[in-house]
Design an enzyme around this catalytic site. Structure first.
Site, short mmCIF file in Angstrom:
data_model
loop_
_atom_site.label_atom_id
_atom_site.label_comp_id
_atom_site.label_asym_id
_atom_site.label_seq_id
_atom_site.Cartn_x
_atom_site.Cartn_y
_atom_site.Cartn_z
N ASN A 9 37.34 56.64 164.29
CA ASN A 9 36.34 56.55 165.37
C ASN A 9 36.64 55.27 166.15
O ASN A 9 36.31 54.18 165.69
CB ASN A 9 34.93 56.51 164.75
CG ASN A 9 33.86 56.31 165.82
OD1 ASN A 9 34.12 56.43 167.01
ND2 ASN A 9 32.64 56.02 165.38
N TRP A 10 37.28 55.45 167.29
CA TRP A 10 37.69 54.27 168.07
C TRP A 10 36.51 53.60 168.77
O TRP A 10 36.65 52.50 169.31
CB TRP A 10 38.73 54.67 169.12
CG TRP A 10 40.05 55.14 168.57
CD1 TRP A 10 40.40 55.23 167.25
CD2 TRP A 10 41.19 55.55 169.33
NE1 TRP A 10 41.70 55.69 167.15
CE2 TRP A 10 42.20 55.89 168.41
CE3 TRP A 10 41.46 55.69 170.70
CZ2 TRP A 10 43.46 56.34 168.82
CZ3 TRP A 10 42.71 56.13 171.10
CH2 TRP A 10 43.69 56.45 170.17
N LYS A 11 35.38 54.29 168.83
CA LYS A 11 34.19 53.77 169.54
C LYS A 11 34.57 53.39 170.97
O LYS A 11 35.43 54.04 171.57
CB LYS A 11 33.58 52.60 168.78
CG LYS A 11 33.38 52.90 167.30
CD LYS A 11 32.47 51.92 166.63
CE LYS A 11 32.44 52.22 165.14
NZ LYS A 11 31.41 51.51 164.43
N HIS A 97 26.26 60.04 165.20
CA HIS A 97 26.64 58.71 164.68
C HIS A 97 25.42 57.80 164.76
O HIS A 97 24.64 57.87 165.73
CB HIS A 97 27.80 58.14 165.50
CG HIS A 97 28.42 56.94 164.86
ND1 HIS A 97 27.83 55.70 164.92
CD2 HIS A 97 29.55 56.80 164.12
CE1 HIS A 97 28.59 54.85 164.25
NE2 HIS A 97 29.63 55.48 163.75
N GLU A 99 25.07 54.84 165.60
CA GLU A 99 24.98 54.03 166.83
C GLU A 99 24.38 54.85 167.96
O GLU A 99 23.65 54.32 168.80
CB GLU A 99 26.38 53.49 167.20
CG GLU A 99 26.81 52.39 166.23
CD GLU A 99 28.31 52.20 166.09
OE1 GLU A 99 29.08 52.73 166.90
OE2 GLU A 99 28.70 51.49 165.13
N GLU A 169 27.47 57.92 156.20
CA GLU A 169 27.75 56.55 156.63
C GLU A 169 26.50 55.69 156.48
O GLU A 169 25.62 55.70 157.36
CB GLU A 169 28.16 56.54 158.11
CG GLU A 169 29.39 57.37 158.41
CD GLU A 169 30.07 56.89 159.68
OE1 GLU A 169 31.23 56.49 159.59
OE2 GLU A 169 29.43 56.88 160.74
N GLY A 175 30.65 48.63 160.17
CA GLY A 175 31.08 47.47 160.95
C GLY A 175 30.63 46.14 160.39
O GLY A 175 30.73 45.12 161.06
N SER A 215 32.92 50.47 156.76
CA SER A 215 33.83 49.41 156.34
C SER A 215 34.88 49.89 155.33
O SER A 215 35.29 49.13 154.45
CB SER A 215 33.05 48.21 155.79
OG SER A 215 32.22 47.67 156.81
N GLY A 236 36.07 53.35 161.29
CA GLY A 236 35.89 52.66 162.57
C GLY A 236 36.98 51.63 162.79
O GLY A 236 38.11 51.95 163.17
N GLY A 237 36.66 50.36 162.53
CA GLY A 237 37.57 49.24 162.80
C GLY A 237 39.00 49.45 162.35
O GLY A 237 39.95 49.21 163.11
C1 PEP Z 1 32.01 54.16 161.98
O1 PEP Z 1 31.62 53.66 163.01
O2 PEP Z 1 31.96 55.38 161.85
C2 PEP Z 1 32.52 53.28 160.94
C3 PEP Z 1 32.62 53.75 159.73
O3 PEP Z 1 32.84 51.99 161.30
P1 PEP Z 1 33.53 50.87 160.38
O4 PEP Z 1 34.64 51.56 159.62
O5 PEP Z 1 34.06 49.86 161.35
O6 PEP Z 1 32.49 50.34 159.48
#
Ligand code: PEP
Length: 252
Positions: A9-11, A97, A99, A169, A175, A215, A236-237
């Site tokens: 997930n590049w956001k 998601h 967010e 999640e 994040g 994470s 994500g990251g």
């Molecule tokens: C996400 O946004 O779906 C996610 C899991 O982010 P991160 O891996 O950065 O915690």
């Protein structure tokens, strides 16, 4: 047998040029050394989807949008419909998601409209769920996520439910650098599978891929994915770094 899936997930990251390069780099890594039994998906910004679809080996790397409109088309300035996403060649849509639920007031009612449109357009929803820290601290996370299911995906027909990918999640882990422990992840995933079995039957529960997100990185993926009910990750990251992402893909 249910699929193993690692989805990025590049956001709201990368310019178009950076995104194309990232997709090409991930694609090279996947073609050179990616585990063949893992489905790889890149969740890119809308603006990048077509270019990314055209930059990867479609038999190895799928593409997702990170959202779509709750209406099929019309006077909704700034929105991107599920049909538009489908027309780019993408195969998946990340929905719900945390967010989006938190910053854009995405309610269960809105999510249900999006789910219906995504499914109607032959796209695969990657449905996100998970509890905030206060709920985890109160120990009521199972009830919280079950309610998310009851208000949304448990209203789908069996045939539509079978098309879903689920991503658990915990919001407190997204994040933040704080990952759920392997035990916490397994406990919740097992609970979710049991809950799905209660609603749609054991066979369907056993076929549903439930990804962990929060994470997850090249260091902890192996331990998380070793759990019997964790079928991969929504990343994500770490999905922005091809060398880390490939390690996560190969973490089984
Ligand atoms: C996400 O946004 O779906 C996610 C899991 O982010 P991160 O891996 O950065 O915690």
């Amino acid at each position: 047998m249910r699929k193993k899936i690692v989805a990025g997930n590049w956001k709201c990251n990368t310019t178009l040029q950076e995104g194309i390069q990232l997709a090409k780099d991930v694609n090279t890594q996947v073609e050179e050394k990616g585990a063949e039994d893992v489905v790889v998906v890149l969740g890119t910004p809308f603006t990048h989807i077509t270019s990314v679809v055209n930059s990867v080996n479609k038999t190895r790397v799928g593409v997702a949008s990170q959202n779509c409109a709750a209406e099929p088309k019309g006077a909704y300035t700034g929105e991107v419909s599920a049909a538009m996403v489908k027309s780019t060649g993408a195969g998946y849509v990340i929905l719900g998601h945390s967010e989006r639920r938190e910053y854009y007031n995405e309610t269960s009612e809105i999510l249900n409209k999006k789910l219906a449109l995504v499914l109607e357009n032959g796209l695969t929803p990657i449905y996100c769920c998970g509890e905030p820290l206060s709920i985890r601290e109160a120990g009521t996370q199972n009830d919280y996520v079950k309610k998310q299911f009851e208000e949304t995906i448990f209203r789908l027909s069996v045939d539509d439910f079978k098309k879903l990918i689920i991503a658990y999640e915990p919001i407190w882990a997204i994040g933040t650098g704080v990952t759920a422990t392997s035990e916490q992840a397994q406990e919740m995933h097992a609970f979710l599978r049991e809950t799905i079995a209660g609603k749609f039957g054991q066979e369907i529960a056993d076929e549903t891929s439930i990804l962990y997100g929060g994470s997850c990185n090249a260091k902890n993926a192996k331990e998380l994915f070793a759990n019997p009910d964790v079928d991969g990750g929504l990343i994500g990251g770490a999905s922005l770094k091809p060398e880390d992402f490939i390690e996560i893909i190969n973490a089984y």
